[in-house]
Write a protein that holds these residues in place. Structure first.
Motif, short mmCIF file in Angstrom:
data_model
loop_
_atom_site.label_atom_id
_atom_site.label_comp_id
_atom_site.label_asym_id
_atom_site.label_seq_id
_atom_site.Cartn_x
_atom_site.Cartn_y
_atom_site.Cartn_z
N UNK A 163 -4.84 -3.12 -0.93
CA UNK A 163 -6.17 -3.73 -0.98
C UNK A 163 -6.36 -4.43 -2.32
N UNK A 164 -6.83 -5.67 -2.26
CA UNK A 164 -6.99 -6.47 -3.47
C UNK A 164 -8.46 -6.53 -3.90
N UNK A 165 -8.65 -6.66 -5.20
CA UNK A 165 -10.01 -6.92 -5.70
C UNK A 165 -9.94 -7.95 -6.81
N UNK A 210 -9.81 -9.15 -0.91
CA UNK A 210 -10.56 -8.16 -0.11
C UNK A 210 -11.92 -7.81 -0.70
N UNK A 211 -12.00 -7.69 -2.04
CA UNK A 211 -13.22 -7.20 -2.67
C UNK A 211 -13.49 -7.94 -3.97
N UNK A 212 -14.75 -7.87 -4.38
CA UNK A 212 -15.16 -8.43 -5.67
C UNK A 212 -15.73 -7.31 -6.53
N UNK A 213 -15.27 -7.23 -7.78
CA UNK A 213 -15.85 -6.32 -8.77
C UNK A 213 -16.47 -7.22 -9.84
N UNK A 214 -17.80 -7.22 -9.91
CA UNK A 214 -18.45 -8.15 -10.83
C UNK A 214 -19.87 -7.68 -11.11
#
Length: 335
Positions: A163-165, A210-214
């Motif tokens: 899983x990517x972020x 897949x996801x955003x961390x922000x």
């Protein structure tokens, strides 16, 4: 052989001490006069982020209010780059006369230890006020199969490292916070580093990651139904997204708020420092600033200069452990 004469030696010593005392007294009077007249001209405020972003909006609002208290304009100078460290370094190197101040990203405590900025945040900066935090979160595209954080964690455990972020840069708050969460959850994720939050956001919206961390760059897209917010990282839920749980609520002892603050170069005259602290205390605690902070999901987290310094010292110690735990120096070298 020179004759030793106690009386003459004493007279010379008194003369030297008298001259030194007079010089010190003159310097004190000069400093006091300077402080009494301060500020006599506009003040430059270094913002280490691009114009138009949430940090820029926050600082402009604070400076506008503080300028009224000080009786002089405060002009923002945006010096973006290197995760805020270009502007922070310029601030630390400025003349300590009260006419150059600026925003201090708390990440300076980490980057200084990683060697990416050559300043000592415990010695090279005068801390004036802590202002407000940021609302960080984990968001996924609306079409993502992950309806909750539990869904994502289960998938990550089933497919370790798959899983990517997207995050805004190695060593920054979004990268470090997500890795803290991954360790707490017992999962391995695949981080994708970008040069800023905007580029990271666009690739998540485009289903490339897949996801955003922000921080709250995702907010308008969550409200528009384009992204789904799985969790926020604060101590408490954010009012605008009160239905979204925090990581802490979900059982992960991770809180990331990365509060910003205002500082000046070390060596600021005490009277000037007090004048600035008083002005920014009024600005940060004003209703006008709170309205701006609420609009960008930035909880007000005011601390006066001395308490802010103690906070920075405690964060510095925490970062020392975090750098070792996450092997951040190795990650920075790999890029």
């Amino acid at each position: 052989m020179t004759e030793f004469r106690p009386g003459r030696t004493l007279q010379r010593r008194q003369f030297v001490l008298g001259a030194a005392g007079a010089a010190a007294l003159a310097a004190t009077h000069t400093t006091a006069a300077f402080a009494a007249d301060y500020p006599e001209r506009p003040i430059t405020f270094i913002c280490p982020w691009p114009a138009g972003g949430t940090a820029d909006r926050s600082m402009r609002a604070i400076c506008q209010i503080a300028a009224r208290e000080l009786g002089q304009p405060i002009a923002l100078d945006n010096r973006a780059g290197a995760s805020g460290m270009i502007g922070t370094k310029a601030l630390a190197a400025a003349r300590p006369d009260g006419y150059t101040i600026g925003q201090i990203p708390i990440s300076v405590t980490r980057f200084a230890q990683l060697g990416t900025v050559q300043i000592d945040p415990l010695k090279d900066i005068t801390y004036l006020a802590r202002t407000s935090g940021q609302t960080f979160g984990i968001a996924v595209p609306a079409g993502s199969p992950y309806k909750s954080l539990a869904d994502m964690v289960a998938a990550a455990k089933a497919k370790p490292g798959m899983l990517t972020y997207a995050h805004a840069g190695i060593g920054g708050a979004t990268h470090v916070g997500m890795e803290q969460f991954a360790r707490a959850a017992g999962i391995k994720l695949n981080p994708i580093a970008y040069k800023g939050g905007s580029a990271a956001l666009q690739d998540v919206l485009g289903d490339q990651v897949d996801m955003l961390a922000d921080s709250s760059s995702w907010a308008p897209h969550v409200e528009a139904g384009k992204l789904r917010l799985l969790a926020t990282w604060g101590e408490q839920r954010t009012p605008r997204f009160k239905d979204t749980p925090t990581l802490k609520e979900l059982g992960y002892d991770v809180v990331v708020e990365a509060p910003n603050g205002i500082g000046a170069p070390k060596g600021l005259p005490p009277a000037v420092e007090k004048r600035l602290r008083d002005a920014f205390r009024i600005a940060v605690n004003s209703r006008e600033f709170k309205e701006v902070a609420d609009s960008i999901d930035a909880p007000v987290m005011y601390q006066d200069g001395p308490d802010y310094l103690k906070y920075v010292q405690s964060v510095y110690r925490q970062e020392t452990e975090l750098i070792q735990t996450l092997n951040l120096k190795e990650l920075m070298q790999k890029g």
